[in-house]
Write a protein that holds these residues in place. Structure first.
Motif, PDB file in Angstrom:
ATOM      1  N   GLU A   9       0.827  -1.205   0.000  1.00 58.04           N
ATOM      2  CA  GLU A   9       0.000   0.000   0.000  1.00 58.04           C
ATOM      3  C   GLU A   9       0.863   1.259   0.000  1.00 58.04           C
ATOM      4  O   GLU A   9       0.545   2.236  -0.682  1.00 58.04           O
ATOM      5  N   PHE A  10       1.956   1.238   0.744  1.00 54.15           N
ATOM      6  CA  PHE A  10       2.871   2.378   0.753  1.00 54.15           C
ATOM      7  C   PHE A  10       3.389   2.654  -0.655  1.00 54.15           C
ATOM      8  O   PHE A  10       3.479   3.817  -1.082  1.00 54.15           O
ATOM      9  N   ALA A  11       3.714   1.600  -1.374  1.00 51.80           N
ATOM     10  CA  ALA A  11       4.225   1.764  -2.740  1.00 51.80           C
ATOM     11  C   ALA A  11       3.216   2.475  -3.619  1.00 51.80           C
ATOM     12  O   ALA A  11       3.563   3.388  -4.380  1.00 51.80           O
ATOM     13  N   VAL A  12       1.957   2.083  -3.518  1.00 56.82           N
ATOM     14  CA  VAL A  12       0.920   2.608  -4.411  1.00 56.82           C
ATOM     15  C   VAL A  12       0.425   3.972  -3.970  1.00 56.82           C
ATOM     16  O   VAL A  12       0.264   4.896  -4.784  1.00 56.82           O
ATOM     17  N   ARG A  13       0.190   4.159  -2.671  1.00 56.37           N
ATOM     18  CA  ARG A  13      -0.501   5.362  -2.196  1.00 56.37           C
ATOM     19  C   ARG A  13       0.439   6.496  -1.803  1.00 56.37           C
ATOM     20  O   ARG A  13       0.041   7.654  -1.803  1.00 56.37           O
ATOM     21  N   ARG A  24       9.588   1.032  -5.908  1.00 53.07           N
ATOM     22  CA  ARG A  24      10.205  -0.232  -6.315  1.00 53.07           C
ATOM     23  C   ARG A  24      10.579  -1.065  -5.081  1.00 53.07           C
ATOM     24  O   ARG A  24      10.316  -2.270  -5.013  1.00 53.07           O
ATOM     25  N   LEU A  25      11.184  -0.415  -4.105  1.00 57.79           N
ATOM     26  CA  LEU A  25      11.666  -1.100  -2.915  1.00 57.79           C
ATOM     27  C   LEU A  25      10.508  -1.626  -2.071  1.00 57.79           C
ATOM     28  O   LEU A  25      10.555  -2.752  -1.564  1.00 57.79           O
ATOM     29  N   SER A  26       9.464  -0.830  -1.925  1.00 56.34           N
ATOM     30  CA  SER A  26       8.315  -1.246  -1.113  1.00 56.34           C
ATOM     31  C   SER A  26       7.631  -2.468  -1.717  1.00 56.34           C
ATOM     32  O   SER A  26       7.244  -3.400  -1.000  1.00 56.34           O
ATOM     33  N   LEU A  27       7.473  -2.467  -3.035  1.00 53.23           N
ATOM     34  CA  LEU A  27       6.870  -3.623  -3.682  1.00 53.23           C
ATOM     35  C   LEU A  27       7.750  -4.857  -3.508  1.00 53.23           C
ATOM     36  O   LEU A  27       7.248  -5.971  -3.284  1.00 53.23           O
ATOM     37  N   ARG A  47       7.673  -1.126  12.270  1.00 51.91           N
ATOM     38  CA  ARG A  47       7.763  -1.911  11.037  1.00 51.91           C
ATOM     39  C   ARG A  47       7.510  -1.090   9.779  1.00 51.91           C
ATOM     40  O   ARG A  47       7.572  -1.630   8.682  1.00 51.91           O
ATOM     41  N   GLN A  48       7.220   0.197   9.911  1.00 60.84           N
ATOM     42  CA  GLN A  48       6.775   0.976   8.756  1.00 60.84           C
ATOM     43  C   GLN A  48       7.907   1.219   7.750  1.00 60.84           C
ATOM     44  O   GLN A  48       9.079   1.283   8.113  1.00 60.84           O
ATOM     45  N   PRO A  49       7.558   1.346   6.484  1.00 61.68           N
ATOM     46  CA  PRO A  49       8.573   1.517   5.431  1.00 61.68           C
ATOM     47  C   PRO A  49       9.508   2.692   5.663  1.00 61.68           C
ATOM     48  O   PRO A  49      10.722   2.558   5.473  1.00 61.68           O
ATOM     49  N   THR A  50       8.967   3.838   6.041  1.00 65.01           N
ATOM     50  CA  THR A  50       9.831   5.014   6.177  1.00 65.01           C
ATOM     51  C   THR A  50      10.902   4.818   7.247  1.00 65.01           C
ATOM     52  O   THR A  50      12.017   5.319   7.105  1.00 65.01           O
ATOM     53  N   LEU A  51      10.579   4.085   8.307  1.00 63.10           N
ATOM     54  CA  LEU A  51      11.572   3.840   9.345  1.00 63.10           C
ATOM     55  C   LEU A  51      12.633   2.863   8.854  1.00 63.10           C
ATOM     56  O   LEU A  51      13.836   3.100   9.001  1.00 63.10           O
ATOM     57  N   LEU A  52      12.208   1.761   8.260  1.00 64.80           N
ATOM     58  CA  LEU A  52      13.175   0.787   7.747  1.00 64.80           C
ATOM     59  C   LEU A  52      14.087   1.409   6.709  1.00 64.80           C
ATOM     60  O   LEU A  52      15.325   1.276   6.788  1.00 64.80           O
TER      61      LEU A  52
END
Length: 311
Positions: A9-13, A24-27, A47-52
């Motif tokens: 969802e992060f990748a798309v939204r 690309r990385l999120s997917l 666990r959120q993408p921005t933190l990782l």
């Protein structure tokens, strides 16, 4: 929502059309069982993408190639885990001041600003930056904050700020190179303009440091609010902060802030602070809702790039 679904969802939204590298990385992470399993060992709020992605960048890892990213995460997981557990997504995006300015300029002046989740306090200087809403410019900067504005007449002048303070569980110091490096790591890879903006805003803050207090948004907010000078309009505000706060604590914060004198500006996702009968957002991208004293006013984008005022 599962970890894999969160990254998809992060990748798309959020990343699509904003950061090809993070899209690309999120997917890739959403389909990477090994990395997803490692993320599952962290507390849910870590666990959120921005933190990782920010931690990997902070540690010198690659974020432009999914295969290299996978290898780095697996090989360096103990260091990534340690940083993830101690750090938080403290994106201190000065560009968000362009979203706050129309509201701040319309309030009774002068203002006493109190930011919840202030990070290094860069959003406490809306009176020191310049703004460009299409052909309309106000202020002198630097930095100059660009924002696409629809449905509103941009403000003609800057607010008069006589006091500024921030509350954060872990305030950052713009004079500390390590803290500035963490803020830089949180900026998305392609966003060179945001890195330049960070440097310019950090110089403004370092020249006249704000009052930053280590504390909790419920327990310590009233005492800090009491320090605002008499004769100034107290404005408590926050942008993209409450998603990190558990729902019961969120509700307690709302009760506390609504009991304070002055005004409350919130800029949060609609699933974090809910409102009745919102209009449809401009597109499928993730938008926040800008609100004054619980009255929703506009759709906004997370880095301050656009604001769409409600009719």
């Amino acid at each position: 929502m599962t970890i894999a679904m969160t990254y998809a969802e992060f990748a798309v939204r959020e990343a699509r059309g904003v950061s090809p590298a993070y899209e690309r990385l999120s997917l890739a992470v959403s389909r990477d069982d090994e990395v997803v399993a490692l993320l599952g060992t962290l507390p849910p709020g870590k666990r959120q993408p921005t933190l990782l992605f920010g931690v990997v960048r902070f540690l010198g890892g690659p974020v432009d190639d999914p295969a290299a990213f996978h290898e780095f995460v697996v090989e360096n997981w103990p260091a990534i885990e340690a940083e993830s557990r101690t750090r938080a997504t403290q994106t201190n995006e000065a560009g968000r001041c362009a979203l706050l300015l129309p509201v701040l300029a319309a309030l009774p002046q002068p203002l006493a600003l109190l930011e919840v989740g202030a990070s290094a306090g860069l959003c406490l200087y809306p009176d020191r930056y310049a703004y460009r809403y299409g052909d309309h410019t106000v202020g002198s900067g630097p930095p100059i904050l660009d924002c696409v504005a629809t449905g509103l007449t941009p403000p003609a002048c800057l607010p008069d700020v006589v006091w500024r303070a921030g509350l954060d569980l872990n305030p950052l110091d713009v004079t500390d190179p390590a803290d500035v490096a963490w803020l830089d790591a949180l900026i998305w890879p392609e966003h060179a303009h945001r890195r330049a903006r960070l440097r310019a805003a950090a110089a403004v803050a370092a020249a006249d440091p704000p009052l930053l207090v280590r504390g909790d948004l419920v327990d310590d907010l009233p005492a800090l609010a009491e320090r605002a000078p008499a004769g100034a309009t107290l404005v408590v505000f926050h942008t993209s902060v409450l998603y990190q706060v558990p729902p019961p604590r969120r509700e307690a914060f709302v009760e506390v802030v609504r009991g304070l004198p002055g005004h409350w500006i919130a800029n949060e996702a609609p699933d974090v602070l809910s409102y009745d009968a919102l209009p449809q957002p401009p597109d499928e991208s993730l938008h926040n809702v800008l609100a004054l004293d619980r009255t929703p006013l506009a759709w906004t984008r997370g880095h301050g790039q656009s604001i769409a005022w409600f009719a």
